[in-house]
Structure formats: C-alpha cells, structure tokens
Design a protein around this motif. Structure first.
Motif, mmCIF file in Angstrom:
data_model
loop_
_atom_site.group_PDB
_atom_site.id
_atom_site.type_symbol
_atom_site.label_atom_id
_atom_site.label_comp_id
_atom_site.label_asym_id
_atom_site.label_seq_id
_atom_site.Cartn_x
_atom_site.Cartn_y
_atom_site.Cartn_z
ATOM 1 N N ALA A 116 0.972 -1.231 -0.141
ATOM 2 C CA ALA A 116 -0.121 0.042 0.123
ATOM 3 C C ALA A 116 0.826 1.336 0.058
ATOM 4 C CB ALA A 116 -0.789 0.048 1.101
ATOM 5 N N PHE A 117 0.373 2.288 -0.775
ATOM 6 C CA PHE A 117 0.720 3.591 -0.882
ATOM 7 C C PHE A 117 -0.145 4.540 -0.268
ATOM 8 C CE2 PHE A 117 2.901 7.088 -3.300
ATOM 9 C CZ PHE A 117 3.794 7.189 -3.000
ATOM 10 N N VAL A 118 0.082 5.144 0.946
ATOM 11 C CA VAL A 118 -0.881 5.895 1.518
ATOM 12 C C VAL A 118 -0.644 7.234 1.527
ATOM 13 C CG1 VAL A 118 -2.347 5.873 3.505
ATOM 14 C CG2 VAL A 118 -1.645 3.446 2.706
ATOM 15 N N GLY A 119 -1.701 8.120 1.467
ATOM 16 C CA GLY A 119 -1.512 9.436 1.770
ATOM 17 C C GLY A 119 -0.561 10.268 1.138
ATOM 18 N N PRO A 120 0.039 9.951 -0.036
ATOM 19 C CA PRO A 120 1.135 10.986 -0.532
ATOM 20 C C PRO A 120 0.539 12.427 -0.520
ATOM 21 C CG PRO A 120 -0.127 9.916 -2.303
ATOM 22 C CD PRO A 120 -0.499 9.093 -1.114
ATOM 23 N N TYR A 121 1.503 13.310 -0.247
ATOM 24 C CA TYR A 121 1.248 14.752 -0.216
ATOM 25 C C TYR A 121 1.271 15.183 -1.621
ATOM 26 C CZ TYR A 121 1.797 19.612 1.532
ATOM 27 O OH TYR A 121 1.403 20.890 1.808
ATOM 28 N N SER A 122 0.199 15.080 -2.397
ATOM 29 C CA SER A 122 0.130 15.451 -3.694
ATOM 30 C C SER A 122 -1.459 15.163 -4.156
ATOM 31 C CB SER A 122 0.970 14.593 -4.675
ATOM 32 O OG SER A 122 0.636 14.721 -6.065
ATOM 33 N N GLY A 123 -1.833 15.910 -5.054
ATOM 34 C CA GLY A 123 -3.299 15.871 -5.376
ATOM 35 C C GLY A 123 -3.332 15.375 -7.007
ATOM 36 N N ALA A 124 -2.219 14.759 -7.510
ATOM 37 C CA ALA A 124 -2.055 14.553 -8.906
ATOM 38 C C ALA A 124 -3.030 13.432 -9.297
ATOM 39 C CB ALA A 124 -0.699 14.306 -9.134
ATOM 40 N N ASP A 125 -3.733 13.587 -10.331
ATOM 41 C CA ASP A 125 -4.731 12.402 -10.786
ATOM 42 C C ASP A 125 -4.058 11.287 -11.013
ATOM 43 O OD1 ASP A 125 -6.736 14.152 -10.351
ATOM 44 O OD2 ASP A 125 -7.134 14.412 -12.577
ATOM 45 N N ALA A 126 -2.744 11.272 -11.791
ATOM 46 C CA ALA A 126 -2.142 10.111 -12.137
ATOM 47 C C ALA A 126 -1.892 9.090 -11.133
ATOM 48 C CB ALA A 126 -0.829 10.563 -12.809
ATOM 49 N N LEU A 127 -1.745 9.791 -9.857
ATOM 50 C CA LEU A 127 -1.425 8.769 -8.645
ATOM 51 C C LEU A 127 -2.526 7.657 -8.143
ATOM 52 C CD1 LEU A 127 0.222 11.177 -6.403
ATOM 53 C CD2 LEU A 127 1.428 9.347 -7.371
ATOM 54 N N TRP A 128 -3.885 8.442 -8.603
ATOM 55 C CA TRP A 128 -5.018 7.317 -7.951
ATOM 56 C C TRP A 128 -5.554 6.740 -9.104
ATOM 57 C CZ3 TRP A 128 -9.458 8.911 -9.832
ATOM 58 C CH2 TRP A 128 -9.880 10.293 -9.995
ATOM 59 N N GLU A 129 -5.218 6.779 -10.671
ATOM 60 C CA GLU A 129 -5.941 6.222 -11.610
ATOM 61 C C GLU A 129 -5.957 4.750 -11.290
ATOM 62 O OE1 GLU A 129 -3.233 7.266 -14.667
ATOM 63 O OE2 GLU A 129 -4.250 8.920 -15.110
ATOM 64 N N ARG A 130 -7.017 3.931 -11.953
ATOM 65 C CA ARG A 130 -7.189 2.626 -11.731
ATOM 66 C C ARG A 130 -5.933 1.697 -12.027
ATOM 67 N NH1 ARG A 130 -12.824 1.004 -11.900
ATOM 68 N NH2 ARG A 130 -13.961 2.879 -12.515
ATOM 69 N N ALA A 131 -5.005 2.261 -12.805
ATOM 70 C CA ALA A 131 -3.826 1.456 -13.125
ATOM 71 C C ALA A 131 -2.777 1.405 -11.705
ATOM 72 C CB ALA A 131 -2.958 2.197 -14.172
ATOM 73 N N ASN A 132 -3.324 2.108 -10.630
ATOM 74 C CA ASN A 132 -2.656 1.959 -9.466
ATOM 75 C C ASN A 132 -3.488 1.723 -8.455
ATOM 76 O OD1 ASN A 132 -0.365 3.314 -10.900
ATOM 77 N ND2 ASN A 132 -1.168 5.251 -10.578
ATOM 78 N N PRO A 133 -3.773 0.382 -8.101
ATOM 79 C CA PRO A 133 -4.630 0.052 -7.085
ATOM 80 C C PRO A 133 -4.011 0.082 -5.762
ATOM 81 C CG PRO A 133 -3.935 -1.971 -8.383
ATOM 82 C CD PRO A 133 -3.455 -0.508 -8.996
ATOM 83 N N GLN A 134 -2.697 0.230 -5.601
ATOM 84 C CA GLN A 134 -2.115 0.278 -4.227
ATOM 85 C C GLN A 134 -2.197 1.717 -3.741
ATOM 86 O OE1 GLN A 134 -0.272 -0.861 -7.141
ATOM 87 N NE2 GLN A 134 -0.797 -3.135 -6.593
ATOM 88 N N VAL A 135 -2.556 2.416 -4.535
ATOM 89 C CA VAL A 135 -2.507 4.024 -3.932
ATOM 90 C C VAL A 135 -3.613 4.199 -3.457
ATOM 91 C CG1 VAL A 135 -2.161 6.421 -4.709
ATOM 92 C CG2 VAL A 135 -0.724 4.628 -5.685
ATOM 93 N N TYR A 136 -3.712 4.838 -2.104
ATOM 94 C CA TYR A 136 -4.859 5.373 -1.483
ATOM 95 C C TYR A 136 -4.618 6.715 -0.835
ATOM 96 C CZ TYR A 136 -6.843 0.892 -1.174
ATOM 97 O OH TYR A 136 -7.642 -0.318 -1.884
#
Length: 360
Positions: A116-136
């Motif tokens: 899991a990759f939780v709570g990055p200090y960033s609001g970029a859409d590319a982080l939470w796209e469906r291709a990145n299911p580990q990102v919360y």
C-alpha cells in the motif's frame, strides 16, 4: 541496586520487543533542501499519530515505527529510498511521500512489490488512477482544488489568469487541473512560464507573467513561490496570487516575513486551529504530546493520513502482511475520523474531496 534495576528494565524491554515485534511503516520525503518544511511538518503529524497509537497499546499489542528517509524532493533519491524500503519485508506499507515527481518515481516499485502507498502529499490524478490500485489518497485532488480556485478568481473579478508552474510532473498536473477548471468558470488562461524544481530562479518568469496580469496562479513550493511573489511585487504587480495547497501555506507565510496579503490558497484539510472539530482536537493533543506548540495544515494532513492507515491496520484479519493491509484499506468504506471523512472501495481510492479557500 540502580544497576540491577536498569538491567531488569532493559531485559523487560527486550522481552517485550521479542513478544511484540514492531509494525514498520516506510516513508520517503523531503527533510532537507528548499522543500524540507513540507516533509518535516507532514511527518511531525504522522509520528504524532503513531505515538498516540503506541501510547494506547499499538495495534493488536504491537508497537508501530516509522522508517523515514530523506529524498530532498528529488525523484532519483526517492527511488533509492523506495528500493531500500520495499526490500525490507518488515515494512508493511508506504506512507506520506511528499510530491508528485517523487511519488510517481516510486510507483513502479510499489506495483512490483504489491504494498500500500497511503496519503501522498500530492493531488495529482495520475497517482490514484485505476492502474495504481495500491495507492490510497487521503486529500482532495488538484482538480478539486483548481475548481475551487477558479471560482475564487472569478469572484475576485478577474477574467484572465497567468500561470507560474514548476517544470515537472507536479507543475504539469497543476496546470492541466486549472486548464479544465477555468474553462468551466468562464476564465481565460493567459501567459504561462516555468521554474525548475528546488530553485528560486524566477526572474524570467516574473518578467513574462506580471505585465498586465489580472491574477497569477502558482504551482510550486513555498521557497520558490515566496521568491516569485516578492519579485513580482517589486516589479509592480498588485493583483492576487492563487496557490494549490502543496506550496505550504504556513512555510510560505514564514518565507514572506509573516504576511500572505493578496494570496489565496486552496486548503484540503480542516482548520488546524479549530479544536471544536473532534479530529482537530485529537491532532492538537497528539502534537502537544510530541512537544509541539504550533499547529499547521501540513502536519494535520500527515496526522489524518496516518489515522487512515492505522484504521486499516486495526482491521487486518490474520497475520499482519502487506496483502492484508491492502485488503483492509479496500474494505474501509466510508470512514469518519471525527469531522473529516474519507471514502474507499474497490474502485474508489481518492479519499476526501474537501477543499477550503483560505485568504490571509
């Protein structure tokens, strides 16, 4: 006698450590360099949340520890740090990477090692796209922030906005978010110019962007934005500046000598001074327990993100594993931390949509 007591205490600590191994959380963030205040303050909040959990017995009787590494807000260093963290099987999840370019650089390793990759200090859409299911995600997206800022720009009477943005993935994400938002708000995009990450070389951009400007939208960090604001004012610009939350409102104020006059911020957490909100009161108590006496939006975001991860850890069924943490995060559903709500599910990993407009 004192020596015997000391040896007894050390033996008890050693025994407890063997009985209850640490639950390790990994993090890479800027702790030095021009963006250092972002990483330091975020992880002041994260460590306050972890310490509060440890004071209450940890998770299933196991204490928590944060393995925090410095990347200076540089992607190559973030990759090296991530390689070290994911290579340590004791690290259950990654938390609070600071920035879009550093987070994006880490994602291939996150995917490969399935944690899991939780709570990055960033609001970029590319982080939470469906291709990145580990990102919360925990915070709202830059698109959410840009929509709120576009409405503020229009309400302030401007119909054209110039853009000062960082020449990297963060800057482009912020620019694209605004491009969509201003179209809907009936505002035109004017001139745009860039600045290199981790620098204050802004004079060329000041010359390009201040002539006949109605409003200026900034996508960079606090030291760079402070240099741009100061030089733009010196060049005669008297309009307003609009900024995404990532810049860091509190360190930007400090860099500008204590004043944010004429600056408008998108903010993605509650007011860190509002102790009437239960989660903010809990955050303030946790920070005081760490010896801190001042509250800010960055450490509050770190605290909130860590609370989300802690709740997932509490819900892990069976042995504490990386896969178990991912499964628990996906099953959190709607989570109210006490006035701050996130929403997760199989296809929803954006967390909160809260955006406040803050003026000084």
């Amino acid at each position: 006698m004192q020596r015997r007591q000391l040896l007894t205490a050390l033996a008890a600590i050693s025994s407890a450590a063997q009985a209850a191994p640490l639950l390790r959380i990994g993090a890479s963030a800027a702790l030095t360099g021009p963006a250092a205040a972002l990483g330091r303050q975020y992880h002041l909040g994260s460590q306050a949340a972890l310490q509060a959990a440890n004071d209450q017995g940890g998770i299933q009787g196991q204490p928590l520890a944060l393995d925090l590494l410095d990347d200076g807000y540089e992607p190559d260093r973030a990759v090296a740090n991530t390689e070290a963290l994911v290579g340590d099987e004791r690290v259950l999840a990654l938390l609070g990477y600071v920035g879009t370019p550093t987070s994006m650089a880490a994602l291939p390793l996150v995917k490969r090692h399935q944690l899991a990759f939780v709570g990055p200090y960033s609001g970029a859409d590319a982080l939470w796209e469906r291709a990145n299911p580990q990102v919360y995600m925990v915070r709202a997206s830059y698109r959410d922030e840009a929509r709120a800022l576009a409405h503020a720009i229009r309400a302030d009477g401007a119909r054209r906005v110039n853009v000062f943005y960082q020449a990297d993935l963060y800057g482009r994400a912020g620019l694209e978010a605004l491009r969509d938002a201003v179209t809907a708000a009936g505002i035109a995009l004017g001139a745009a110019d860039t600045v290199k990450r981790n620098t204050v070389e802004v004079s060329a951009a000041v010359n390009t962007l201040t002539a006949n400007a109605e409003a200026i939208y900034m996508v960079s960090t606090y030291e760079t934005c402070a240099a741009f604001v100061a030089q733009a004012r010196k060049a005669g610009y008297r309009g307003r500046f609009y900024s995404l939350s990532f810049a860091g409102r509190e360190p930007l104020r400090a860099a500008l000598g204590g004043s944010l006059q004429g600056l408008v911020f998108a903010q993605v957490v509650p007011d860190p001074e509002d102790a009437q909100l239960p989660v903010v009161a809990q955050y303030q108590r946790a920070l005081r327990a760490m010896g801190a006496s001042a509250f800010d939006s960055i450490s509050l975001e770190g605290y909130l993100a860590t609370r989300v991860l802690l709740e997932a850890l509490r819900r892990v069924n069976g042995p504490m594993t990386r896969a178990g943490v991912l499964q628990a995060l996906a099953g959190l559903g709607r989570l109210d931390l006490g006035g701050y709500t996130v929403q997760y599910g199989a296809s929803e990993r954006r967390g909160s949509r809260l955006v406040r407009i803050v003026r000084d």
